[in-house]
Design a protein around this motif. Structure first.
Motif, short mmCIF file in Angstrom:
data_model
loop_
_atom_site.label_atom_id
_atom_site.label_comp_id
_atom_site.label_asym_id
_atom_site.label_seq_id
_atom_site.Cartn_x
_atom_site.Cartn_y
_atom_site.Cartn_z
N TRP A 86 4.34 -16.53 68.65
CA TRP A 86 5.14 -17.68 68.99
C TRP A 86 5.14 -19.21 67.97
O TRP A 86 5.43 -19.66 67.24
CB TRP A 86 5.52 -18.04 70.35
CG TRP A 86 6.64 -18.82 70.34
CD1 TRP A 86 7.25 -19.62 70.40
CD2 TRP A 86 5.78 -20.50 70.91
NE1 TRP A 86 8.41 -20.35 70.49
CE2 TRP A 86 7.34 -21.74 71.31
CE3 TRP A 86 5.23 -21.14 71.43
CZ2 TRP A 86 7.23 -22.67 71.57
CZ3 TRP A 86 5.41 -22.42 71.06
CH2 TRP A 86 6.66 -23.53 71.80
N CYS A 87 3.37 -19.13 68.35
CA CYS A 87 2.94 -19.85 67.71
C CYS A 87 1.81 -19.64 66.70
O CYS A 87 0.57 -19.86 66.48
CB CYS A 87 2.62 -21.23 69.03
SG CYS A 87 1.88 -23.07 67.53
N ARG A 94 0.02 -24.56 62.36
CA ARG A 94 0.70 -24.22 63.22
C ARG A 94 1.81 -24.49 63.42
O ARG A 94 2.65 -25.55 63.61
CB ARG A 94 -0.26 -24.06 65.31
CG ARG A 94 -1.31 -22.99 64.77
CD ARG A 94 -1.88 -22.83 66.45
NE ARG A 94 -2.87 -22.39 66.14
CZ ARG A 94 -2.77 -20.96 66.01
NH1 ARG A 94 -2.49 -19.98 65.94
NH2 ARG A 94 -4.46 -20.50 65.99
N LYS A 95 2.61 -23.09 63.27
CA LYS A 95 4.43 -23.87 62.60
C LYS A 95 4.94 -22.28 64.19
O LYS A 95 4.48 -21.10 64.62
CB LYS A 95 5.21 -22.91 61.91
CG LYS A 95 4.58 -21.42 61.01
CD LYS A 95 5.22 -21.28 60.21
CE LYS A 95 4.66 -19.70 59.69
NZ LYS A 95 5.16 -19.38 58.76
N PHE A 96 6.18 -22.42 65.47
CA PHE A 96 6.88 -21.99 66.27
C PHE A 96 8.35 -22.26 65.59
O PHE A 96 9.06 -23.27 65.12
CB PHE A 96 6.28 -22.69 67.10
CG PHE A 96 6.99 -23.78 67.90
CD1 PHE A 96 7.78 -24.28 68.56
CD2 PHE A 96 5.91 -25.11 66.83
CE1 PHE A 96 8.30 -25.54 68.72
CE2 PHE A 96 6.46 -26.64 67.89
CZ PHE A 96 7.35 -26.77 68.10
N CYS A 118 4.13 -32.96 64.37
CA CYS A 118 4.75 -32.15 64.10
C CYS A 118 6.31 -32.43 63.55
O CYS A 118 6.92 -33.97 63.74
CB CYS A 118 5.56 -31.30 65.70
SG CYS A 118 6.58 -30.69 66.02
N SER A 163 3.70 -26.30 72.89
CA SER A 163 3.43 -25.54 71.60
C SER A 163 2.10 -26.85 71.33
O SER A 163 1.18 -26.19 70.79
CB SER A 163 4.51 -25.73 70.53
OG SER A 163 4.98 -27.01 70.53
#
Length: 176
Positions: A86-87, A94-96, A118, A163
């Motif tokens: 997910w993250c 870090r992407k989600f 973000c 996140s």
């Protein structure tokens, strides 16, 4: 929620990723709780306390973050994902993917005054986490840290908080 054309300024009451914290908008538009559920497990819940009643102090948890099992749970347990899925790590942070099906990226110390930033895939700043400024006095009941969320993305604030906790945990405590 009333529209102010101001971002949500969610004051982080403790600044801790391990003991839990409340995130309260300074204009009382949103109140989130990041709560540790057990001293023997690294299991945390994210609650929206904005619409609770005295007879029910907590609504149902929006998300569960289990740092021991490295999972995140959504939809009252109906959807469980590995945190790494997910993250996930990318070359720039870090992407989600949030519930709006859009991808977001948390990056560390890329903007002055922002510990975590973000952005969406268009590079638009949607949220950031700031630490208490050096030399700023201590405030009773507050860490001096804030999670700021663009008002147009306020419906995603709980996902930004979850996140953020994952990226902070990964950075401060090592991997997920």
């Amino acid at each position: 929620m009333t529209v102010y054309t101001l971002p949500l300024f969610l004051e982080d009451k403790t600044g801790s990723i391990t003991s839990g914290s409340e995130f309260v908008d300074i204009h009382d538009r949103l109140r989130l709780l990041y709560k540790r559920t057990s001293n023997s497990r690294d299991l945390y819940m994210v609650y929206n306390l904005s619409s609770t009643s005295p007879s029910s102090p907590y609504n149902m948890a929006l998300m569960a973050l289990d740092f021991g099992l490295h999972t995140i749970t959504f939809d009252s347990g109906m959807r469980v994902l590995p945190m790494k899925k997910w993250c996930c790590k990318s070359s720039s942070g870090r992407k989600f993917t949030a519930s709006d099906a859009q991808e977001y990226l948390w990056a560390w110390r890329v903007q002055e005054g922002q510990e975590w930033t973000c952005t969406n895939t268009n590079g638009y700043l949607v949220a950031y986490y700031s630490l208490k400024s050096p030399g700023e006095p201590n405030y009773e009941g507050s860490s001096g840290c804030t999670l700021t969320v663009d008002e147009a993305f306020s419906h995603l604030a709980p996902e930004y908080l979850a996140s953020l906790m994952i990226v902070r945990w990964s950075k401060e405590r090592g991997g997920i």
